[in-house]
Design an enzyme around this catalytic site. Structure first.
Site, mmCIF file in Angstrom:
data_model
loop_
_atom_site.group_PDB
_atom_site.id
_atom_site.type_symbol
_atom_site.label_atom_id
_atom_site.label_comp_id
_atom_site.label_asym_id
_atom_site.label_seq_id
_atom_site.Cartn_x
_atom_site.Cartn_y
_atom_site.Cartn_z
ATOM 1 N N SER A 6 -7.948 -4.352 8.430
ATOM 2 C CA SER A 6 -7.534 -4.841 7.111
ATOM 3 C C SER A 6 -7.967 -6.291 6.943
ATOM 4 C CB SER A 6 -6.013 -4.726 6.972
ATOM 5 O OG SER A 6 -5.599 -5.376 5.792
ATOM 6 N N HIS A 31 -10.545 -1.992 5.174
ATOM 7 C CA HIS A 31 -9.419 -1.872 4.248
ATOM 8 C C HIS A 31 -9.277 -3.178 3.463
ATOM 9 C CE1 HIS A 31 -5.548 -0.193 2.938
ATOM 10 N NE2 HIS A 31 -5.048 -1.402 3.096
ATOM 11 N N ASP A 33 -7.082 -5.149 0.687
ATOM 12 C CA ASP A 33 -5.799 -5.213 -0.012
ATOM 13 C C ASP A 33 -5.896 -6.035 -1.277
ATOM 14 O OD1 ASP A 33 -4.405 -5.362 3.210
ATOM 15 O OD2 ASP A 33 -4.041 -3.743 1.765
ATOM 16 N N MET A 35 -3.848 -7.468 -4.283
ATOM 17 C CA MET A 35 -2.462 -7.752 -4.696
ATOM 18 C C MET A 35 -2.478 -8.588 -5.971
ATOM 19 S SD MET A 35 -0.999 -8.681 -0.929
ATOM 20 C CE MET A 35 -1.096 -7.515 0.418
ATOM 21 N N HIS A 65 -7.294 -0.864 -1.600
ATOM 22 C CA HIS A 65 -5.866 -0.549 -1.746
ATOM 23 C C HIS A 65 -5.294 -1.388 -2.887
ATOM 24 C CE1 HIS A 65 -1.615 -0.713 0.344
ATOM 25 N NE2 HIS A 65 -1.597 -0.066 -0.802
ATOM 26 N N MET A 67 -2.554 -2.675 -4.913
ATOM 27 C CA MET A 67 -1.115 -2.921 -5.066
ATOM 28 C C MET A 67 -0.955 -3.698 -6.368
ATOM 29 S SD MET A 67 -0.486 -3.839 -1.082
ATOM 30 C CE MET A 67 -2.242 -4.150 -0.853
ATOM 31 N N MET A 136 2.817 3.795 3.518
ATOM 32 C CA MET A 136 3.089 2.402 3.851
ATOM 33 C C MET A 136 4.169 2.360 4.934
ATOM 34 S SD MET A 136 0.982 0.608 2.302
ATOM 35 C CE MET A 136 1.661 -0.932 2.926
ATOM 36 N N ASP A 174 -0.254 2.177 7.195
ATOM 37 C CA ASP A 174 -0.638 0.803 6.852
ATOM 38 C C ASP A 174 0.556 -0.143 6.942
ATOM 39 O OD1 ASP A 174 -1.974 -0.675 3.751
ATOM 40 O OD2 ASP A 174 -1.931 -1.405 5.822
HETATM 41 C C1 DX5 Z 1 0.276 -4.954 3.365
HETATM 42 C C2 DX5 Z 1 -1.118 -4.404 3.392
HETATM 43 C C3 DX5 Z 1 -1.646 -4.120 4.778
HETATM 44 C C4 DX5 Z 1 -1.670 -5.316 5.716
HETATM 45 C C5 DX5 Z 1 -1.653 -4.838 7.152
HETATM 46 O O1 DX5 Z 1 0.783 -4.917 2.089
HETATM 47 O O2 DX5 Z 1 -1.221 -3.233 2.590
HETATM 48 O O3 DX5 Z 1 -2.933 -3.525 4.701
HETATM 49 O O4 DX5 Z 1 -2.780 -6.085 5.480
HETATM 50 O O5 DX5 Z 1 -1.587 -5.920 8.017
HETATM 51 P P1 DX5 Z 1 -0.839 -5.857 9.416
HETATM 52 O O6 DX5 Z 1 -1.590 -4.864 10.251
HETATM 53 O O7 DX5 Z 1 -0.968 -7.254 9.923
HETATM 54 O O8 DX5 Z 1 0.562 -5.432 9.179
HETATM 55 ZN ZN ZN Z 2 -3.146 -2.138 2.661
#
Ligand code: DX5
Ligand code: ZN
Length: 219
Positions: A6, A31, A33, A35, A65, A67, A136, A174
């Site tokens: 990620s 991956h 993320d 946000m 991903h 969010m 999640m 995740d």
């Molecule tokens: C959190 C993300 C994850 C995060 C995982 O909201 O969706 O992908 O980056 O990171 P670790 O492995 O450090 O928990």
């Molecule tokens: Zn994620």
């Protein structure tokens, strides 16, 4: 078994270099993320960053991903930026079927995610419309959090439904996925392992990916 570093845990001062590291690590997916500061209490990066980083990895499958509360406005920009798969959250409600359709129309794979408080039954009506189910295992918004063990039965349930109905979507996990919890998730039925801290925050990403793969691969 698919290992997906990620990028949220990468060094933001050298993202291109870290994407190259991931590309050379043997991991299959990257991956990403996204946000929006609304669906989750944090802001990460946008389509322009993904577009800039795409040329630094030719091999990896870009797993985006979302969010985000308004993914409708982001599907095309991320598709154009180089996403191979786009994940939306079931908490968005009924409009996700339209989102699936829009993602497919862009020629991309469809992913569906659910947060820890959300019952696995919420995703059951959609399992034959998706390529990937992302469970999640932390409350989304930040890396480096503790794995929530109460999420494991959801993985088992999803794997049971997949088998019963002869479906072949991936089951991913995740959040807080490290060498211990990755193994627990694999035993519960997961086949995609998203991990930030435990992979990027190591001296050798390649060695960490190899170790995680060994731990999750059935002997
Ligand atoms: C959190 C993300 C994850 C995060 C995982 O909201 O969706 O992908 O980056 O990171 P670790 O492995 O450090 O928990
Ligand atoms: Zn994620």
């Amino acid at each position: 078994m698919i290992i997906a570093p990620s990028l949220l845990a990468a060094n933001f001062a050298q993202l291109a270099k870290d994407v190259r590291r991931a590309d050379d690590s043997g991991a299959e997916w990257l991956h990403l993320d996204i946000m929006d500061g609304h669906f989750v209490p944090n802001i990460s990066f946008g389509p322009a960053v993904v577009q800039t980083l795409r040329p630094f990895s030719r091999k990896m499958f870009f797993d985006v991903h979302l969010m985000c509360s308004k993914p409708e406005i982001l599907l095309e920009p991320f598709a154009k930026a180089g996403a191979d798969q786009i994940i939306v959250h079931v908490e968005l409600g009924e409009r996700i079927t339209q989102l699936f359709w829009a993602i497919r129309k862009l020629g991309k794979k469809v992913g569906l995610s659910l947060n820890p408080p959300t019952a696995i039954a919420q995703v059951q009506p959609y399992l034959d419309q998706i390529d990937h189910l992302l469970v999640m295992t932390v409350n989304p918004g930040f890396g480096g959090q503790e794995f929530i063990y109460e999420t494991l039965p959801k993985i088992q349930q999803a794997a049971a439904w997949r088998k019963e109905r002869g479906l072949n979507f991936h089951i991913g996990v995740d959040g807080g996925v490290n060498f211990k919890t990755a193994k627990d998730c694999a035993q519960a039925g997961a086949d995609v392992f998203v991990s930030g801290t435990s992979l990027f925050k190591t001296h050798s990403l390649k060695a960490a990916v190899r170790k995680m793969r060994q731990l999750v691969t059935p002997t």
